[in-house]
Design an enzyme around this catalytic site. Sequence first.
Site, PDB file in Angstrom:
ATOM      1  N   LYS A 240       9.630 -16.596 -10.768  1.00  0.00           N
ATOM      2  CA  LYS A 240       9.162 -15.543 -11.734  1.00  0.00           C
ATOM      3  C   LYS A 240       7.672 -15.962 -12.320  1.00  0.00           C
ATOM      4  O   LYS A 240       7.787 -16.874 -13.295  1.00  0.00           O
ATOM      5  CB  LYS A 240      10.049 -14.339 -12.357  1.00  0.00           C
ATOM      6  CG  LYS A 240       9.451 -13.500 -12.913  1.00  0.00           C
ATOM      7  CD  LYS A 240      10.384 -12.292 -13.818  1.00  0.00           C
ATOM      8  CE  LYS A 240       9.646 -11.494 -14.770  1.00  0.00           C
ATOM      9  NZ  LYS A 240      11.043 -10.563 -15.664  1.00  0.00           N
TER      10      LYS A 240
ATOM     11  N   LYS B  43     -12.497  -3.368  17.850  1.00  0.00           N
ATOM     12  CA  LYS B  43     -11.207  -4.401  18.129  1.00  0.00           C
ATOM     13  C   LYS B  43     -11.227  -4.084  19.877  1.00  0.00           C
ATOM     14  O   LYS B  43      -9.913  -3.977  19.824  1.00  0.00           O
ATOM     15  CB  LYS B  43     -10.943  -3.688  17.491  1.00  0.00           C
ATOM     16  CG  LYS B  43     -10.839  -4.270  15.830  1.00  0.00           C
ATOM     17  CD  LYS B  43     -10.323  -3.954  14.622  1.00  0.00           C
ATOM     18  CE  LYS B  43     -10.547  -4.274  13.800  1.00  0.00           C
ATOM     19  NZ  LYS B  43      -8.836  -4.325  12.417  1.00  0.00           N
TER      20      LYS B  43
ATOM     21  N   LYS C 170     -14.796   0.632  14.505  1.00  0.00           N
ATOM     22  CA  LYS C 170     -13.391  -0.372  15.048  1.00  0.00           C
ATOM     23  C   LYS C 170     -12.820   0.158  16.119  1.00  0.00           C
ATOM     24  O   LYS C 170     -12.255  -1.146  17.196  1.00  0.00           O
ATOM     25  CB  LYS C 170     -12.201   0.504  13.987  1.00  0.00           C
ATOM     26  CG  LYS C 170     -11.053  -0.200  13.803  1.00  0.00           C
ATOM     27  CD  LYS C 170      -9.994   0.370  12.548  1.00  0.00           C
ATOM     28  CE  LYS C 170      -9.109  -0.257  12.220  1.00  0.00           C
ATOM     29  NZ  LYS C 170      -7.961   0.293  11.541  1.00  0.00           N
TER      30      LYS C 170
ATOM     31  N   ASP D 182      -4.716  -6.386   4.585  1.00  0.00           N
ATOM     32  CA  ASP D 182      -6.034  -7.462   4.877  1.00  0.00           C
ATOM     33  C   ASP D 182      -6.319  -8.509   4.368  1.00  0.00           C
ATOM     34  O   ASP D 182      -6.555  -9.721   4.253  1.00  0.00           O
ATOM     35  CB  ASP D 182      -7.301  -6.627   4.690  1.00  0.00           C
ATOM     36  CG  ASP D 182      -6.985  -5.478   5.410  1.00  0.00           C
ATOM     37  OD1 ASP D 182      -6.844  -5.144   6.679  1.00  0.00           O
ATOM     38  OD2 ASP D 182      -7.293  -4.421   4.844  1.00  0.00           O
TER      39      ASP D 182
ATOM     40  N   ASN E 183       0.614  -1.133  -0.087  1.00  0.00           N
ATOM     41  CA  ASN E 183       0.066   0.375  -0.219  1.00  0.00           C
ATOM     42  C   ASN E 183       1.016   1.205  -0.287  1.00  0.00           C
ATOM     43  O   ASN E 183       1.957   0.672  -0.162  1.00  0.00           O
ATOM     44  CB  ASN E 183      -1.216  -0.286   1.292  1.00  0.00           C
ATOM     45  CG  ASN E 183       0.080  -0.066   2.676  1.00  0.00           C
ATOM     46  OD1 ASN E 183       0.437   0.629   3.308  1.00  0.00           O
ATOM     47  ND2 ASN E 183      -0.574  -1.127   3.344  1.00  0.00           N
TER      48      ASN E 183
ATOM     49  N   PHE F  53      -5.260   2.857  14.289  1.00  0.00           N
ATOM     50  CA  PHE F  53      -5.456   3.931  13.189  1.00  0.00           C
ATOM     51  C   PHE F  53      -6.299   3.220  12.209  1.00  0.00           C
ATOM     52  O   PHE F  53      -7.062   1.905  12.121  1.00  0.00           O
ATOM     53  CB  PHE F  53      -4.123   4.287  12.964  1.00  0.00           C
ATOM     54  CG  PHE F  53      -3.375   5.129  13.509  1.00  0.00           C
ATOM     55  CD1 PHE F  53      -3.298   6.885  12.805  1.00  0.00           C
ATOM     56  CD2 PHE F  53      -2.620   5.392  14.554  1.00  0.00           C
ATOM     57  CE1 PHE F  53      -2.654   7.922  12.819  1.00  0.00           C
ATOM     58  CE2 PHE F  53      -2.248   5.983  15.351  1.00  0.00           C
ATOM     59  CZ  PHE F  53      -1.557   7.631  14.653  1.00  0.00           C
TER      60      PHE F  53
END
Length: 402
Positions: free
Chosen positions: A289, A341, A337, A279, A210, A323
Amino acid sequence: MNLAGKTICLGVSGGIAAYKACALTSKLTQKGADVHVIMTQHAAEFVSPLTFQALSRNPVYTDTFDEKHPEKIAHIDLADKADLFLLAPATANLIGKIAGGIADEMLTTTLLATEAPVYIAPAMNVHMYAHPAVIRNMQQLDAWGYRFIEPEAGYLACGYVGKGRLEEPESIIRILEEQSEQAQDLAGKRVLVTAGPTQETVDPVRFFTNHSSGKMGYSLAEAAAKRGASVTLISGPTQLAAPAGVKRVDVVSAEDMLQAVLSVYDEQDIVIKSAAVADYRPVQTSDKKMKKQAGNLIIEMERTTDILFTLGQRKQHQFLVGFAAETDDAIAYGLGKLERKHLDAICVNTVGKDGAGFQSDTNEITYLNKEGKNQHFPSNTKQQIAHQILNEILADMEADEV
């Protein structure tokens, strides 16, 4: 911390902003500080040493070899007795010399010898302040633990308008007082921070990841260390250098990060999970490869272990902060969240917004806690946001103890 009774070494270098150092000396003395001024040769071209002597009521130092007291070596004596060192104004030349370890006159020699906290208030032309060499030197000093008092934007003596004007004496003093108060408020605390992205391997040359740069997490780790905490930083792949005084553990994948976090979780007092963890990961990977083929490629993905949920389930005495980087309905998702959590608090930001989110040097955060607090921090440097987050965490921890 009250500055009264503190020994402050004020280093003045050769810029037109040296005139502001006169007012700064006067105001520090009025606060009860014992101010010792060290001037560079070029600073004395702008303001007479006699002016600072009259304002500080102490001898002014301009020459390494001018030993005013035969029983002492001046630069060592000043370095040892300083409670803090303040450079105002700090020119590009002075910043470069410090970053390069150069000690060729009284001020830089004393700086190399001191173990006191050093605060640097730069002042220079706007283009000089933005020059890559100056930026590199300031980054080096920041990594060593030097603390910067950012210059103002405004009309400069050279005629330009922009960032580079020395911060006003009143503001410098306020910053010194505020930072001194918070300097060791995390002493004795063990803080764990996760930062950066993770990488999920597809084959030897490809992976899923990301846009996280790790800057927010690194700023949090740095801020916690400066405030006296014992900090462990578990980092995914980034281009950032480890902050001074921080133990960094490098990981690659989400599973690597999970295992690294669990190995030290039980002994932590504060855990801030700012890393952007994948995730999903490929079900199958190749040790060779993968070659391009005709048509589309389908890669089956499976869920990674939710690290934050796992920590919430195992939480005992830890203050656990997550976060949430969202693109829409950020507060609603953040609250969900927070509850789901079992967190103590969560920092919510909207990625893609100007001046916030991944890659940016600034951020904009909303801090939510389990008691219903909703504290918004407008756009600021990630370093300043980090301190604001730590302030809220400490306030919440103190409230829990009452």
